[in-house]
Enzyme design. Structure first.
Site, PDB file in Angstrom:
ATOM      1  N   PRO A   9     -21.758  64.814  30.580  1.00 24.96           N
ATOM      2  CA  PRO A   9     -22.217  63.855  31.573  1.00 24.96           C
ATOM      3  C   PRO A   9     -21.307  63.724  32.796  1.00 24.96           C
ATOM      4  O   PRO A   9     -20.082  63.757  32.674  1.00 24.96           O
ATOM      5  CB  PRO A   9     -22.256  62.530  30.806  1.00 24.96           C
ATOM      6  CG  PRO A   9     -21.520  62.754  29.547  1.00 24.96           C
ATOM      7  CD  PRO A   9     -21.582  64.211  29.250  1.00 24.96           C
ATOM      8  N   ASN A  10     -21.955  63.605  33.926  1.00 26.61           N
ATOM      9  CA  ASN A  10     -21.329  63.344  35.233  1.00 26.61           C
ATOM     10  C   ASN A  10     -20.597  64.549  35.825  1.00 26.61           C
ATOM     11  O   ASN A  10     -20.101  64.473  36.950  1.00 26.61           O
ATOM     12  CB  ASN A  10     -20.376  62.129  35.162  1.00 26.61           C
ATOM     13  CG  ASN A  10     -21.131  60.870  34.793  1.00 26.61           C
ATOM     14  OD1 ASN A  10     -22.113  60.530  35.443  1.00 26.61           O
ATOM     15  ND2 ASN A  10     -20.713  60.201  33.728  1.00 26.61           N
ATOM     16  N   ARG A  17     -17.976  62.456  42.629  1.00 29.78           N
ATOM     17  CA  ARG A  17     -17.315  61.425  41.834  1.00 29.78           C
ATOM     18  C   ARG A  17     -15.785  61.504  41.991  1.00 29.78           C
ATOM     19  O   ARG A  17     -15.212  62.592  42.030  1.00 29.78           O
ATOM     20  CB  ARG A  17     -17.682  61.563  40.342  1.00 29.78           C
ATOM     21  CG  ARG A  17     -17.066  62.783  39.683  1.00 29.78           C
ATOM     22  CD  ARG A  17     -17.485  62.991  38.236  1.00 29.78           C
ATOM     23  NE  ARG A  17     -17.074  61.959  37.331  1.00 29.78           N
ATOM     24  CZ  ARG A  17     -16.800  62.169  36.039  1.00 29.78           C
ATOM     25  NH1 ARG A  17     -16.897  63.393  35.512  1.00 29.78           N
ATOM     26  NH2 ARG A  17     -16.443  61.192  35.259  1.00 29.78           N
ATOM     27  N   TYR A  22     -10.923  64.370  40.341  1.00 28.91           N
ATOM     28  CA  TYR A  22     -11.619  65.609  39.963  1.00 28.91           C
ATOM     29  C   TYR A  22     -11.684  66.652  41.083  1.00 28.91           C
ATOM     30  O   TYR A  22     -12.158  67.762  40.857  1.00 28.91           O
ATOM     31  CB  TYR A  22     -13.046  65.279  39.484  1.00 28.91           C
ATOM     32  CG  TYR A  22     -13.052  64.382  38.266  1.00 28.91           C
ATOM     33  CD1 TYR A  22     -12.593  64.850  37.039  1.00 28.91           C
ATOM     34  CD2 TYR A  22     -13.480  63.060  38.347  1.00 28.91           C
ATOM     35  CE1 TYR A  22     -12.576  64.035  35.923  1.00 28.91           C
ATOM     36  CE2 TYR A  22     -13.473  62.233  37.231  1.00 28.91           C
ATOM     37  CZ  TYR A  22     -13.021  62.724  36.021  1.00 28.91           C
ATOM     38  OH  TYR A  22     -12.998  61.920  34.921  1.00 28.91           O
ATOM     39  N   ASN A  74     -16.628  71.015  28.169  1.00 30.24           N
ATOM     40  CA  ASN A  74     -16.058  69.767  28.664  1.00 30.24           C
ATOM     41  C   ASN A  74     -17.098  68.695  28.344  1.00 30.24           C
ATOM     42  O   ASN A  74     -18.095  68.558  29.058  1.00 30.24           O
ATOM     43  CB  ASN A  74     -15.800  69.837  30.172  1.00 30.24           C
ATOM     44  CG  ASN A  74     -15.179  68.552  30.688  1.00 30.24           C
ATOM     45  OD1 ASN A  74     -15.152  67.537  29.993  1.00 30.24           O
ATOM     46  ND2 ASN A  74     -14.680  68.585  31.917  1.00 30.24           N
ATOM     47  N   ALA A  77     -17.208  62.095  29.024  1.00 34.07           N
ATOM     48  CA  ALA A  77     -16.851  60.875  28.287  1.00 34.07           C
ATOM     49  C   ALA A  77     -17.253  60.950  26.810  1.00 34.07           C
ATOM     50  O   ALA A  77     -16.684  60.232  25.975  1.00 34.07           O
ATOM     51  CB  ALA A  77     -17.495  59.661  28.947  1.00 34.07           C
ATOM     52  N   HIS A  80     -14.693  61.184  23.865  1.00 33.04           N
ATOM     53  CA  HIS A  80     -13.934  60.079  23.302  1.00 33.04           C
ATOM     54  C   HIS A  80     -14.655  59.335  22.179  1.00 33.04           C
ATOM     55  O   HIS A  80     -14.050  58.537  21.483  1.00 33.04           O
ATOM     56  CB  HIS A  80     -13.544  59.114  24.433  1.00 33.04           C
ATOM     57  CG  HIS A  80     -12.983  59.823  25.634  1.00 33.04           C
ATOM     58  ND1 HIS A  80     -11.879  60.637  25.547  1.00 33.04           N
ATOM     59  CD2 HIS A  80     -13.416  59.910  26.930  1.00 33.04           C
ATOM     60  CE1 HIS A  80     -11.636  61.162  26.740  1.00 33.04           C
ATOM     61  NE2 HIS A  80     -12.552  60.745  27.596  1.00 33.04           N
ATOM     62  N   ASP A  87     -19.886  66.865  15.275  1.00 30.56           N
ATOM     63  CA  ASP A  87     -20.537  67.495  14.119  1.00 30.56           C
ATOM     64  C   ASP A  87     -21.251  68.782  14.527  1.00 30.56           C
ATOM     65  O   ASP A  87     -21.236  69.763  13.779  1.00 30.56           O
ATOM     66  CB  ASP A  87     -21.543  66.531  13.473  1.00 30.56           C
ATOM     67  CG  ASP A  87     -20.855  65.447  12.640  1.00 30.56           C
ATOM     68  OD1 ASP A  87     -19.635  65.546  12.424  1.00 30.56           O
ATOM     69  OD2 ASP A  87     -21.549  64.502  12.216  1.00 30.56           O
ATOM     70  N   GLU A  98     -11.897  73.338  24.338  1.00 28.22           N
ATOM     71  CA  GLU A  98     -12.247  72.102  25.049  1.00 28.22           C
ATOM     72  C   GLU A  98     -11.434  72.029  26.339  1.00 28.22           C
ATOM     73  O   GLU A  98     -10.234  72.316  26.325  1.00 28.22           O
ATOM     74  CB  GLU A  98     -11.921  70.892  24.151  1.00 28.22           C
ATOM     75  CG  GLU A  98     -12.239  69.562  24.811  1.00 28.22           C
ATOM     76  CD  GLU A  98     -12.121  68.402  23.821  1.00 28.22           C
ATOM     77  OE1 GLU A  98     -12.798  68.432  22.768  1.00 28.22           O
ATOM     78  OE2 GLU A  98     -11.349  67.474  24.100  1.00 28.22           O
ATOM     79  N   HIS A 100     -10.524  69.671  29.883  1.00 27.37           N
ATOM     80  CA  HIS A 100     -10.618  68.472  30.721  1.00 27.37           C
ATOM     81  C   HIS A 100      -9.955  68.754  32.049  1.00 27.37           C
ATOM     82  O   HIS A 100      -8.818  69.251  32.095  1.00 27.37           O
ATOM     83  CB  HIS A 100      -9.963  67.267  30.035  1.00 27.37           C
ATOM     84  CG  HIS A 100     -10.682  66.921  28.774  1.00 27.37           C
ATOM     85  ND1 HIS A 100     -11.931  66.360  28.781  1.00 27.37           N
ATOM     86  CD2 HIS A 100     -10.369  67.159  27.484  1.00 27.37           C
ATOM     87  CE1 HIS A 100     -12.351  66.239  27.535  1.00 27.37           C
ATOM     88  NE2 HIS A 100     -11.427  66.717  26.727  1.00 27.37           N
ATOM     89  N   ILE A 101     -10.680  68.449  33.106  1.00 21.23           N
ATOM     90  CA  ILE A 101     -10.186  68.718  34.463  1.00 21.23           C
ATOM     91  C   ILE A 101      -8.955  67.854  34.741  1.00 21.23           C
ATOM     92  O   ILE A 101      -7.947  68.327  35.267  1.00 21.23           O
ATOM     93  CB  ILE A 101     -11.311  68.408  35.485  1.00 21.23           C
ATOM     94  CG1 ILE A 101     -12.514  69.329  35.236  1.00 21.23           C
ATOM     95  CG2 ILE A 101     -10.793  68.540  36.913  1.00 21.23           C
ATOM     96  CD1 ILE A 101     -13.792  68.889  35.949  1.00 21.23           C
ATOM     97  N   ARG A 107      -4.192  58.850  31.848  1.00 21.53           N
ATOM     98  CA  ARG A 107      -5.214  57.892  32.291  1.00 21.53           C
ATOM     99  C   ARG A 107      -5.404  56.773  31.260  1.00 21.53           C
ATOM    100  O   ARG A 107      -4.532  56.539  30.436  1.00 21.53           O
ATOM    101  CB  ARG A 107      -6.504  58.665  32.591  1.00 21.53           C
ATOM    102  CG  ARG A 107      -6.288  59.732  33.680  1.00 21.53           C
ATOM    103  CD  ARG A 107      -7.556  60.506  33.972  1.00 21.53           C
ATOM    104  NE  ARG A 107      -8.605  59.627  34.501  1.00 21.53           N
ATOM    105  CZ  ARG A 107      -9.898  59.962  34.564  1.00 21.53           C
ATOM    106  NH1 ARG A 107     -10.299  61.140  34.120  1.00 21.53           N
ATOM    107  NH2 ARG A 107     -10.777  59.120  35.057  1.00 21.53           N
TER     108      ARG A 107
HETATM  109  C1  DQA Z   1     -13.147  64.563  31.771  1.00 23.52           C
HETATM  110  C2  DQA Z   1     -12.323  63.366  31.293  1.00 23.52           C
HETATM  111  C3  DQA Z   1     -13.218  62.309  30.658  1.00 23.52           C
HETATM  112  O1  DQA Z   1     -12.438  61.208  30.238  1.00 23.52           O
HETATM  113  C4  DQA Z   1     -14.242  61.827  31.650  1.00 23.52           C
HETATM  114  O2  DQA Z   1     -15.100  60.889  31.049  1.00 23.52           O
HETATM  115  C5  DQA Z   1     -14.998  62.928  32.283  1.00 23.52           C
HETATM  116  C6  DQA Z   1     -14.280  64.132  32.693  1.00 23.52           C
HETATM  117  C7  DQA Z   1     -12.286  65.589  32.531  1.00 23.52           C
HETATM  118  O3  DQA Z   1     -12.773  66.699  32.716  1.00 23.52           O
HETATM  119  O4  DQA Z   1     -11.179  65.279  32.963  1.00 23.52           O
HETATM  120  O5  DQA Z   1     -16.197  62.828  32.542  1.00 23.52           O
HETATM  121  O6  DQA Z   1     -13.704  65.214  30.633  1.00 23.52           O
END
Ligand code: DQA
Length: 145
Positions: A9-10, A17, A22, A74, A77, A80, A87, A98, A100-101, A107
């Site tokens: 998501p996002n 954003r 990011y 990735n 959210a 978390h 699963d 995995e 994370h940017i 954070r």
């Molecule tokens: C993220 C970190 C997550 O906490 C956040 O909710 C994201 C992006 C990252 O790529 O840093 O959407 O996965």
């Protein structure tokens, strides 16, 4: 060799954003970087982004059925708190990295926990979009192992 890069998501809102966190490159720029990297590595690339938990799970299961060799994810959210995505990842047998940017450890506290990382092969955090490229290198190494 075929790999899947999956974004949660996002992440389709990259470049819009929280640019201070990011960066200013957008999702299309990311896809171009990934394709160039795949071409350099001589591998087949599939990409998928969804804002929905169920669609992400369906795509992970499809990757298994399609015999994808490895996954970069990735989960946004969902990282978390989504036991359902965890699963799904635990069900597939291929290597998973995995990404994370942002450096989630610098954070908010809720971002320090990843429920998905324990079922992944490894994790790359805080290196910006470059993290996806490093993850692709790592994935190829893991697949060839
Ligand atoms: C993220 C970190 C997550 O906490 C956040 O909710 C994201 C992006 C990252 O790529 O840093 O959407 O996965």
């Amino acid at each position: 060799m075929k790999i899947l890069v999956l974004n949660g998501p996002n992440l389709n809102f990259l470049g819009i954003r929280e640019k201070g966190i990011y960066g200013s490159k957008d999702y299309k720029d990311l896809l171009e970087m990934l394709q160039k990297k795949a071409d350099d590595l001589g591998i087949e690339l599939e990409t998928f982004q969804s804002n929905s938990e169920g669609e992400i799970i369906d795509r992970i299961q499809k990757a298994y059925l399609d015999k994808v060799d490895g996954i970069v994810i990735n989960p946004g959210a969902y990282t978390h708190y989504s036991y359902a995505i965890r699963d799904a990842l635990a069900s597939v047998l291929c290597p998973i990295i995995e990404v994370h940017i942002s450096n989630v450890h610098k954070r908010e506290e809720f971002r320090h926990v990843s429920v998905t990382a324990p079922v992944c092969t490894g994790q790359i955090v805080g290196l910006g979009l470059k993290g996806y490229l490093l993850a692709m290198d790592a994935l190829v190494m893991e697949i060839k192992k």
